[in-house]
Design a protein around this motif. Sequence first.
Motif, PDB file in Angstrom:
ATOM      1  N   ALA A 138       0.820  -1.217   0.000  1.00  0.00           N
ATOM      2  CA  ALA A 138       0.000   0.000   0.000  1.00  0.00           C
ATOM      3  C   ALA A 138       0.853   1.265   0.000  1.00  0.00           C
ATOM      4  CB  ALA A 138      -0.929  -0.001   1.219  1.00  0.00           C
ATOM      5  N   GLY A 139       2.146   1.130   0.212  1.00  0.00           N
ATOM      6  CA  GLY A 139       3.027   2.293   0.258  1.00  0.00           C
ATOM      7  C   GLY A 139       2.985   3.002   1.596  1.00  0.00           C
ATOM      8  N   ASP A 141       8.351   3.240   4.773  1.00  0.00           N
ATOM      9  CA  ASP A 141       9.480   3.938   4.146  1.00  0.00           C
ATOM     10  C   ASP A 141      10.431   2.958   3.470  1.00  0.00           C
ATOM     11  OD1 ASP A 141       8.589   6.429   5.005  1.00  0.00           O
ATOM     12  OD2 ASP A 141       9.658   6.277   6.916  1.00  0.00           O
ATOM     13  N   LEU A 142      10.001   1.737   3.304  1.00  0.00           N
ATOM     14  CA  LEU A 142      10.846   0.694   2.728  1.00  0.00           C
ATOM     15  C   LEU A 142      10.934   0.853   1.218  1.00  0.00           C
ATOM     16  CD1 LEU A 142       9.379  -2.294   4.790  1.00  0.00           C
ATOM     17  CD2 LEU A 142      11.502  -1.034   5.234  1.00  0.00           C
ATOM     18  N   PRO A 143      12.063   0.475   0.631  1.00  0.00           N
ATOM     19  CA  PRO A 143      12.205   0.584  -0.826  1.00  0.00           C
ATOM     20  C   PRO A 143      11.315  -0.422  -1.548  1.00  0.00           C
ATOM     21  CG  PRO A 143      14.098  -0.559   0.119  1.00  0.00           C
ATOM     22  CD  PRO A 143      13.263  -0.078   1.274  1.00  0.00           C
ATOM     23  N   ASP A 144      10.731   0.024  -2.657  1.00  0.00           N
ATOM     24  CA  ASP A 144       9.855  -0.832  -3.453  1.00  0.00           C
ATOM     25  C   ASP A 144      10.675  -1.665  -4.428  1.00  0.00           C
ATOM     26  OD1 ASP A 144       7.643   0.290  -2.241  1.00  0.00           O
ATOM     27  OD2 ASP A 144       7.167   1.617  -3.922  1.00  0.00           O
ATOM     28  N   PHE A 145      10.711  -2.965  -4.213  1.00  0.00           N
ATOM     29  CA  PHE A 145      11.302  -3.902  -5.158  1.00  0.00           C
ATOM     30  C   PHE A 145      10.823  -5.298  -4.800  1.00  0.00           C
ATOM     31  CE2 PHE A 145      14.389  -3.949  -1.713  1.00  0.00           C
ATOM     32  CZ  PHE A 145      14.885  -5.244  -1.665  1.00  0.00           C
ATOM     33  N   ALA A 146      11.086  -6.232  -5.683  1.00  0.00           N
ATOM     34  CA  ALA A 146      10.717  -7.627  -5.448  1.00  0.00           C
ATOM     35  C   ALA A 146      11.974  -8.476  -5.462  1.00  0.00           C
ATOM     36  CB  ALA A 146       9.760  -8.115  -6.528  1.00  0.00           C
ATOM     37  N   ALA A 182       5.461 -11.351  -9.377  1.00  0.00           N
ATOM     38  CA  ALA A 182       4.042 -11.438  -9.745  1.00  0.00           C
ATOM     39  C   ALA A 182       3.151 -11.315  -8.516  1.00  0.00           C
ATOM     40  CB  ALA A 182       3.769 -12.745 -10.477  1.00  0.00           C
ATOM     41  N   PHE A 183       3.548 -11.931  -7.416  1.00  0.00           N
ATOM     42  CA  PHE A 183       2.785 -11.853  -6.167  1.00  0.00           C
ATOM     43  C   PHE A 183       2.689 -10.405  -5.685  1.00  0.00           C
ATOM     44  CE2 PHE A 183       2.822 -12.104  -1.445  1.00  0.00           C
ATOM     45  CZ  PHE A 183       1.590 -12.700  -1.254  1.00  0.00           C
ATOM     46  N   LEU A 184       3.839  -9.718  -5.621  1.00  0.00           N
ATOM     47  CA  LEU A 184       3.833  -8.323  -5.165  1.00  0.00           C
ATOM     48  C   LEU A 184       3.172  -7.403  -6.185  1.00  0.00           C
ATOM     49  CD1 LEU A 184       7.334  -8.047  -3.468  1.00  0.00           C
ATOM     50  CD2 LEU A 184       5.087  -8.110  -2.350  1.00  0.00           C
ATOM     51  N   THR A 185       3.310  -7.702  -7.470  1.00  0.00           N
ATOM     52  CA  THR A 185       2.658  -6.898  -8.506  1.00  0.00           C
ATOM     53  C   THR A 185       1.146  -6.924  -8.322  1.00  0.00           C
ATOM     54  OG1 THR A 185       4.457  -7.113 -10.097  1.00  0.00           O
ATOM     55  CG2 THR A 185       2.253  -6.717 -10.999  1.00  0.00           C
ATOM     56  N   ALA A 186       0.584  -8.088  -8.002  1.00  0.00           N
ATOM     57  CA  ALA A 186      -0.864  -8.171  -7.761  1.00  0.00           C
ATOM     58  C   ALA A 186      -1.250  -7.296  -6.577  1.00  0.00           C
ATOM     59  CB  ALA A 186      -1.276  -9.622  -7.525  1.00  0.00           C
ATOM     60  N   MET A 187      -0.460  -7.334  -5.509  1.00  0.00           N
ATOM     61  CA  MET A 187      -0.756  -6.512  -4.332  1.00  0.00           C
ATOM     62  C   MET A 187      -0.595  -5.025  -4.642  1.00  0.00           C
ATOM     63  SD  MET A 187       0.704  -8.238  -0.898  1.00  0.00           S
ATOM     64  CE  MET A 187      -0.024  -9.709  -0.235  1.00  0.00           C
ATOM     65  N   PHE A 188       0.539  -4.651  -5.219  1.00  0.00           N
ATOM     66  CA  PHE A 188       0.778  -3.244  -5.545  1.00  0.00           C
ATOM     67  C   PHE A 188      -0.324  -2.720  -6.465  1.00  0.00           C
ATOM     68  CE2 PHE A 188       5.210  -1.661  -4.531  1.00  0.00           C
ATOM     69  CZ  PHE A 188       5.510  -2.636  -3.592  1.00  0.00           C
ATOM     70  N   PHE A 245      -3.596  -1.806  -4.992  1.00  0.00           N
ATOM     71  CA  PHE A 245      -3.545  -0.525  -4.293  1.00  0.00           C
ATOM     72  C   PHE A 245      -3.328   0.635  -5.269  1.00  0.00           C
ATOM     73  CE2 PHE A 245      -2.406  -3.185  -0.555  1.00  0.00           C
ATOM     74  CZ  PHE A 245      -3.349  -2.709   0.333  1.00  0.00           C
ATOM     75  N   GLY A 246      -3.352   0.348  -6.581  1.00  0.00           N
ATOM     76  CA  GLY A 246      -3.166   1.392  -7.581  1.00  0.00           C
ATOM     77  C   GLY A 246      -1.724   1.845  -7.724  1.00  0.00           C
ATOM     78  N   ARG A 247      -0.805   0.990  -7.359  1.00  0.00           N
ATOM     79  CA  ARG A 247       0.620   1.340  -7.411  1.00  0.00           C
ATOM     80  C   ARG A 247       1.320   0.567  -8.521  1.00  0.00           C
ATOM     81  NH1 ARG A 247       3.740   0.536  -2.669  1.00  0.00           N
ATOM     82  NH2 ARG A 247       4.912   2.341  -3.373  1.00  0.00           N
ATOM     83  N   LEU A 248       2.414   1.125  -8.997  1.00  0.00           N
ATOM     84  CA  LEU A 248       3.208   0.488 -10.043  1.00  0.00           C
ATOM     85  C   LEU A 248       3.866  -0.777  -9.526  1.00  0.00           C
ATOM     86  CD1 LEU A 248       4.942   3.609 -11.635  1.00  0.00           C
ATOM     87  CD2 LEU A 248       2.990   2.316 -12.516  1.00  0.00           C
ATOM     88  N   ALA A 249       4.050  -1.713 -10.425  1.00  0.00           N
ATOM     89  CA  ALA A 249       4.675  -2.985 -10.077  1.00  0.00           C
ATOM     90  C   ALA A 249       6.111  -2.769  -9.617  1.00  0.00           C
ATOM     91  CB  ALA A 249       4.654  -3.917 -11.282  1.00  0.00           C
TER      92      ALA A 249
END
Length: 174
Positions: free
Chosen positions: A47-48, A51-56, A97-103, A106-110
């Motif tokens: 959900a953002g 403060d953690l960096p976004d990556f998979a 793919a798992f995190l992309t579905a979650m992101f 929430f309307g966030r970029l993969a």
Amino acid sequence: ARAASDDAICALADERFRAFSINPPWVPGVVAGLPSVLWDPYLRYAAGLTDLPDFAPPGGVAYMSGASLSDAIEGGLARGEAGVSYLVNDRNLSFEAFLTAMFGAFGRLAPQVDGSREHPVIVDFAIAWGRGNTLYYDPNPREAALLGYRRNDIVRTITEELVPEYRRRAMGGA
């Protein structure tokens, strides 16, 4: 520990006691209104709200929705064979793919894959088979049919159950 309990359960089976074991992979699911110690950190991250960096992380694992597991348990109680250990699976997915579905829910970029560092939520300790590797498997088709559980339900579970429930419960419906 899981292998030992699986063996012990199946050893209990005899002509009077139809003991069997169902062995699921990672199981995201929802109990309406209840927080999840396991999945809430993933959802907060996706959900953002951190403060953690976004990556998979690279790699992946087998997943099974809570609903699919419930189907498998119900099918096992109705048709399970004594002394059998059932290895069940809904779908093999990369962590990306798992995190992309979650992101996405929430309307966030993969998130992009980055294997150069430990992931802040899917930590290396949770990836016992090693970062960058996969722990995928396909269930035995005869056993999957016998248990009668749904397949390919994990993305729907994320987008239609996990994220909406988290929004209601933890984000005030946001």
